[in-house]
Each structure stands twice: as structure tokens, then as C-alpha cells.
Design an enzyme around this catalytic site. Structure first.
Site, PDB file in Angstrom:
ATOM      1  N   ASP A 181      37.496 -11.835   3.364  1.00 33.51           N
ATOM      2  CA  ASP A 181      37.446 -12.396   1.999  1.00 33.51           C
ATOM      3  C   ASP A 181      38.693 -13.228   1.712  1.00 33.51           C
ATOM      4  O   ASP A 181      38.623 -14.314   1.135  1.00 33.51           O
ATOM      5  CB  ASP A 181      37.411 -11.265   0.953  1.00 33.51           C
ATOM      6  CG  ASP A 181      36.023 -10.685   0.766  1.00 33.51           C
ATOM      7  OD1 ASP A 181      35.031 -11.375   1.094  1.00 33.51           O
ATOM      8  OD2 ASP A 181      35.923  -9.541   0.276  1.00 33.51           O
ATOM      9  N   ARG A 197      45.210  -1.223 -14.203  1.00 32.17           N
ATOM     10  CA  ARG A 197      44.828  -1.610 -12.839  1.00 32.17           C
ATOM     11  C   ARG A 197      45.559  -2.907 -12.440  1.00 32.17           C
ATOM     12  O   ARG A 197      46.033  -3.044 -11.314  1.00 32.17           O
ATOM     13  CB  ARG A 197      43.317  -1.817 -12.818  1.00 32.17           C
ATOM     14  CG  ARG A 197      42.686  -1.637 -11.483  1.00 32.17           C
ATOM     15  CD  ARG A 197      41.185  -1.692 -11.620  1.00 32.17           C
ATOM     16  NE  ARG A 197      40.537  -1.714 -10.325  1.00 32.17           N
ATOM     17  CZ  ARG A 197      39.265  -2.007 -10.136  1.00 32.17           C
ATOM     18  NH1 ARG A 197      38.484  -2.283 -11.171  1.00 32.17           N
ATOM     19  NH2 ARG A 197      38.740  -2.010  -8.937  1.00 32.17           N
ATOM     20  N   LYS A 199      34.359  -1.201  -0.224  1.00 32.79           N
ATOM     21  CA  LYS A 199      35.380  -1.950   0.536  1.00 32.79           C
ATOM     22  C   LYS A 199      36.680  -1.180   0.747  1.00 32.79           C
ATOM     23  O   LYS A 199      37.325  -1.329   1.772  1.00 32.79           O
ATOM     24  CB  LYS A 199      35.686  -3.276  -0.166  1.00 32.79           C
ATOM     25  CG  LYS A 199      34.609  -4.327   0.015  1.00 32.79           C
ATOM     26  CD  LYS A 199      35.001  -5.659  -0.597  1.00 32.79           C
ATOM     27  CE  LYS A 199      33.863  -6.644  -0.447  1.00 32.79           C
ATOM     28  NZ  LYS A 199      34.113  -7.933  -1.040  1.00 32.79           N
ATOM     29  N   SER A 201      20.346  -9.025  -1.245  1.00 36.19           N
ATOM     30  CA  SER A 201      21.594  -9.605  -0.731  1.00 36.19           C
ATOM     31  C   SER A 201      21.272 -10.842   0.119  1.00 36.19           C
ATOM     32  O   SER A 201      20.218 -10.929   0.735  1.00 36.19           O
ATOM     33  CB  SER A 201      22.304  -8.569   0.129  1.00 36.19           C
ATOM     34  OG  SER A 201      23.172  -9.207   1.022  1.00 36.19           O
ATOM     35  N   SER A 256       0.829  -1.207   0.000  1.00 37.75           N
ATOM     36  CA  SER A 256       0.000   0.000   0.000  1.00 37.75           C
ATOM     37  C   SER A 256       0.862   1.254   0.000  1.00 37.75           C
ATOM     38  O   SER A 256       0.338   2.361  -0.036  1.00 37.75           O
ATOM     39  CB  SER A 256      -0.915   0.007   1.227  1.00 37.75           C
ATOM     40  OG  SER A 256      -0.142   0.077   2.405  1.00 37.75           O
TER      41      SER A 256
END
Ligand code: NAP
Length: 509
Positions: A331, A383, A295, A246, A210
Site C-alpha cells: 500500500d 488514534r 491488516k 471485491s 437453487s
């Protein structure tokens, strides 16, 4: 308390939906403005739970286009028929319509509501004071979040009203319902019970919302466990952009629940990182996951860094240690754990990484530490060259990807990720039997690269365990307790609809 609004367009459908909603909701809002000719008697007679009768005019974001007297009449009838609550907009207040409604009020409690579809204004306390100065019983203030920090204004208002202080009242305190609309306001809908909002709203199903940004009631209850959120609940969350879909909220909220930890994990869609970090310090968020594109940018905004995160130069985990935000990188450890479990000792192994972004940086760093011989290949050659120089690796031109000669190949780019799943940066002829091919993309688990690698006799690793391990280590850093790995893996597989198929879940590292 959770309210489910009913947005069906006929009385019959509204009653069916109300019946279904009653399984989850404490209160049901009947949106009379969605029904062309509402049969109020029937709606009220068969209501399965206490109801809020609402007939929102278009000027306040509703659908009712008729004359104001007709609208007020409908609400009066709902009250006469025994509705528990009636919602009346702040700009309807006037001797000609609000007062008669109150006189007929009987049992009904009147909610006076203010909706702002443009912004979250700075003067919320004045608005509250003005609305609470009316004869209504409950005040409702709903605004639009244009930035994630707009939620803070709502939390401060709720806290001030809850503590009955710092609000310019004329002696008339009223309970408050308050949250922000829009995707950026979703966290205020989830945290509403923590800050004392009398009610929060969740839709019956996707497509039955709504208001903008409404989560489904099921998601609020089953993912965020809003019925268990209270003033003591600790806040954790994911900083990124985008963050929609996610996996973080599914696994971390399930893990908190499994271990009986009173905490909630939220998605924070952040554009202005500095403003967010500074603003949310006051909320005492206990920990963050950090994903694309923040990050590296978060590093200078933190109070301290773990040595590994400092060396890598990127943070995917933040822990609030007595008010100081400390950065970690899980990581690297997660990817290396996965590789060592599969490949064994990495010393002297030749590894080629496609990509030179944050994940490549963390994995290349870990591989170098283990004594591997690392080569970087990246679309933006400069890079790759710079990262290779920094870490003491080799680099190759992107066009030379066919000449991969190592034992291990790792895709650290997002290429192959949902929704563009039928692409791979590595031509099949570069894939040799026996080679280890690791794709850190985990949605889908079976990427095109891994499929072709399997067909060519390579040994393959998907991104699931890296994702699992980095999340588990985060959880342990936050809570000091072992993460429920099995549960977390089960949740990831369920969300990905597994058997390797891509879903609407966005790949997030
Ligand atoms: P990032 O810092 O933005 O880096 C992205 C990398 O992908 C860059 O090297 C970029 O090359 C390359 N790339 C993107 N699109 C490309 C294209 N069309 N063609 C060629 N190269 C392309 O992102 P990140 O943090 O490293 O994350 C990369 C991926 O890893 C994401 O999909 C993320 O979800 C995943 N991830 C998974 C885990 C896990 O636990 N499994 C953990 C972390 C990350 P340029 O430099 O030329 O732009």
C-alpha cells in the site's frame, strides 16, 4: 464439469432456460420440484444437454411438498424417458422406492444425495461410506459452511475419496460430488475441480440459484476459469471481512490467465483470523492479499516480515515461501508511486492526511521516508495523536480540518465510498486552488471530495492507480513476473463501470 440447475416454474420456461444454460453447462439439472405440473415427455425430448432429474422434497431444502410416492414416480418416469442422471436423496433410500427406481434405471446413473442446511458435520467420511454402500452410482454430499474452515472438511473428504484411502469403505468406491453451501462455502464450489468433485453447480443468472451461495455459471467460468482448474492449480486469495464484490478476483484471475499461470484467486471471508491462517496452511495457499480488518492483526500470525511491513506494522500481502508465510506492505509504495508521479519530489512538502487507520499508517510512513512534513487529522483524535507520535508527524483536532495549510491533502478514510457517496469530511472552503487532493477511495473514482476539489481549482488524484499499483506489486511478489498493468487497469475500469460512477463493487484496499 459444470452443472446449471434450472429453477423455472413452468415446462416452457424450463426448456428456454435449459437452452440458454446449454451454452455454458456440461450437464443441466432439471429441478422438477420448482415446476408445478412438469411435462416430462417434453422436457426430456427437448433437452439440449445431459440432464439430472431432481425432485427435491422440502425436508432436503427443495420445494416438493406432495406425497413421497408421487415424487418417486416422477423420477421413475424421468428415468424411463431417458434422463442421463437421477438424483435421489439419501433418506429416500428404501426397498419401497429406491430399488424400483434402480431397476428401471436403464442408462440413468443414480446420484444419492445428502444435504445439510445447518452445518458441515465432522463425520463426512462415515456419511460417504454409508451413501456409497447403497446401489447408487455417484455420491453427492452438500453441507453448509458456518466458518470458512468448514471448506477444509470437504476438501479433505474429496482428497481421501480421490486417493481411495482413509475412508471406511466396504469395498464400494463411488465418485463423489461435494461442496459447501452459503457465502462461506463459495470457495469449495470454485475449487471443486481441484479436489476431484465430479461436478460443481453454478446458477444460470442471479436470482435463479437453487441453493444458497451459488455463484453464477458465468462468474465461475469467466472470473474463476473453473474449466481450467485442476489438481495442479495454485491457490491465492483475499483475506478480509467483508470480501463480497471485491475487485481482487477480477484483476488477479485475469492476470494469471493472461500470463498462462495455472492459479486461481479466491475471496476468503474470515472472522477468526488465527483459525483461518492455521487451518489453511495445509492447503498450501501460495499468497494472500489482506484487507480490512485484518491488516494489523495478521502480523503476529506470520512466520516473517519484510522490513518495510515491519516498520509500518501492517501487512496487505502475504507470500508463501516454502511453507513460511512472509508479510509485505505494498500500500505504502503504491500510494507514494502515485503521489511522486503526479506531484514530483515530496521532500519538504506539507501533507495533511485525514484518517489514522491502516492506510493512513502506510501512507504517512512512506511520506515521512520521502522527507514530507505530515499532519494527521482523525475523527478519533487519540488514534491520530498516537500514530503521529509513533511516526514523528503532527496531528490536528478533527474540528480544525478547515485550517488545512499544506500542498497535499489525502483522504485515507472510507468516507465517500459506495454506497454513501454523497459525503465528504473536508468542507469546500478548506480546498484551495492549486492544492493536490488525493482520495484513496476508488469506488466511485469521482468522490464528492474530488468533485468539490476540482470545482475549487485543486489538482485531483483518485484511488485507482494506488489500487492498481498495490495489486501489481502483490502479483509480482507472488509470481516473480511483471504484472500485466494495462490489463489490470482495464479490468478495474470495466468492473467499476467507470466514468467514475459508484457500482455494487465494494471498495477494498
Ligand atoms: P481502517 O484501518 O479501518 O481506518 C478507517 C479510517 O477511516 C479511520 O481513520 C476512521 O476513523 C476513519 N473513518 C471511518 N468512518 C469515518 C466517518 N464516518 N467519519 C470520520 N472518519 C471515519 O481502514 P483502512 O485500511 O485505513 O482503509 C480506509 C479506506 O481506504 C477504505 O475505504 C479502503 O478501501 C481504502 N483503501 C484504498 C486503497 C487503494 O489502493 N486505493 C488501499 C488501502 C485502503 P476512526 O479512527 O475515528 O474510526
Amino acid at each position: 464439469m459444470l452443472c446449471i440447475p434450472i429453477t423455472a416454474n413452468t415446462t416452457e420456461k424450463a426448456l428456454q432456460d435449459a437452452q440458454e444454460a446449454s451454452q455454458l453447462a456440461d450437464v443441466i439439472e432439471i429441478r422438477l420440484d420448482y415446476i408445478s405440473h412438469p411435462d416430462l415427455k417434453k422436457l426430456l425430448a427437448h433437452r439440449p444437454k445431459p440432464i439430472i432429474a431432481t425432485c427435491r422434497p422440502t425436508r432436503e431444502g427443495g420445494r416438493f411438498e406432495g406425497p413421497e410416492e408421487v415424487r418417486i414416480k416422477l423420477l421413475e418416469q424421468a428415468v424411463e424417458l431417458g434422463a442421463e442422471f437421477v438424483d435421489i436423496e439419501h433418506d429416500s433410500v428404501g426397498a419401497e422406492n429406491f430399488q424400483p427406481l434402480l431397476q428401471k434405471g436403464g442408462k440413468a446413473k443414480v446420484i444419492i444425495s445428502y444435504h445439510n442446511f445447518k452445518e458441515t458435520p465432522a463425520n463426512l467420511k462415515e456419511i460417504y461410506a454409508r451413501l456409497s454402500d447403497s446401489p447408487a452410482d455417484i455420491v453427492k454430499i452438500v453441507t453448509t459452511a458456518n466458518d470458512i474452515t468448514d471448506n477444509l472438511k470437504i476438501f479433505h473428504l474429496l482428497e481421501a475419496v480421490g486417493a481411495r484411502c482413509n475412508v471406511p469403505l466396504q469395498g464400494k468406491w463411488k465418485p463423489l460430488i461435494a461442496f459447501c453451501m452459503g457465502e462461506l462455502g463459495q470457495i469449495s464450489r470454485i475449487l471443486a475441480p481441484k479436489y476431484g468433485s465430479s461436478l460443481t453447480f453454478g446458477s444460470l443468472a442471479t436470482g435463479k440459484e437453487s441453493a444458497p451461495g451459488q455463484l453464477t455459471a458465468r462468474e465461475m467460468l469467466e472470473v474463476y476459469h473453473i474449466n481450467e482448474i485442476n489438481g495442479e492449480t495454485s491457490i491465492y486469495g483475499l483475506i478480509g471481512n467483508p470480501v463480497g464484490h471485491s475487485l481482487g478476483p477480477y484483476i488477479h484471475n485475469a492476470a494469471f490467465r493472461e500470463l498462462g499461470i495455472n492459479a486461481v484467486y479466491l475471496p476468503f471471508k474470515v472472522e477468526d483470523l488465527k483459525k483461518f491462517v492455521q487451518g489453511f496452511k495445509g492447503l498450501k495457499v501460495q499468497g494472500y492479499s489482506v484487507t480490512i480488518p485484518h491488516k494489523e492483526a495478521i502480523v503476529p500470525l506470520l512466520d516473517g516480515l519484510d522490513p518495510l511491513a515491519r516498520e509500518i506494522g501492517a501487512v496487505n500481502t502475504v507470500v508463501n515461501k516454502a511453507g513460511n508465510l512472509m508479510g509485505y506492505n505494498t500500500d505504502s509504495t503504491a500510494a507514494l508511486r502515485e503521489l511522486e508521479e503526479a506531484v514530483g519530489d515530496l521532500k519538504g512538502k506539507k501533507a495533511t492526511l485525514i484518517g489514522a487507520g491502516g492506510a493512513a499508517r502506510a501512507i504517512a510512513f512512506g511520506l515521512k521516508k520521502k522527507g514530507a512534513d505530515v499532519t494527521l487529522v482523525n475523527r478519533t483524535e487519540d488514534r491520530a495523536r498516537r500514530l503521529a507520535q509513533e511516526l514523528g508527524c503532527h496531528y490536528r483536532r478533527f474540528e480544525d480540518v478547515t485550517r488545512i495549510d499544506g500542498e497535499v491533502l489525502i483522504n485515507t478514510t472510507s468516507v465517500g465510498m459506495y454506497p454513501k457517496t454523497d459525503v465528504s469530511l473536508v468542507p469546500p472552503e478548506a480546498l484551495r486552488p492549486g492544492m493536490w487532493v488525493f482520495d484513496i477511495v476508488y469506488n466511485p473514482l469521482q468522490t464528492r471530495l474530488l468533485r468539490e476539489a476540482g470545482e475549487r481549482g485543486c489538482r485531483t488524484l483518485d484511488g485507482l492507480r494506488m489500487f492498481l499499483y498495490q495489486a501489481a506489486q502483490q502479483f509480482e511478489l507472488w509470481t516473480g513476473r511483471p504484472a500485466p498493468l494495462e490489463l489490470m487497469e482495464r479490468v478495474i475500469r470495466e468492473r467499476l463501470g467507470v466514468r467514475g460512477q459508484g457500482t455494487g463493487v465494494r471498495d477494498q484496499g
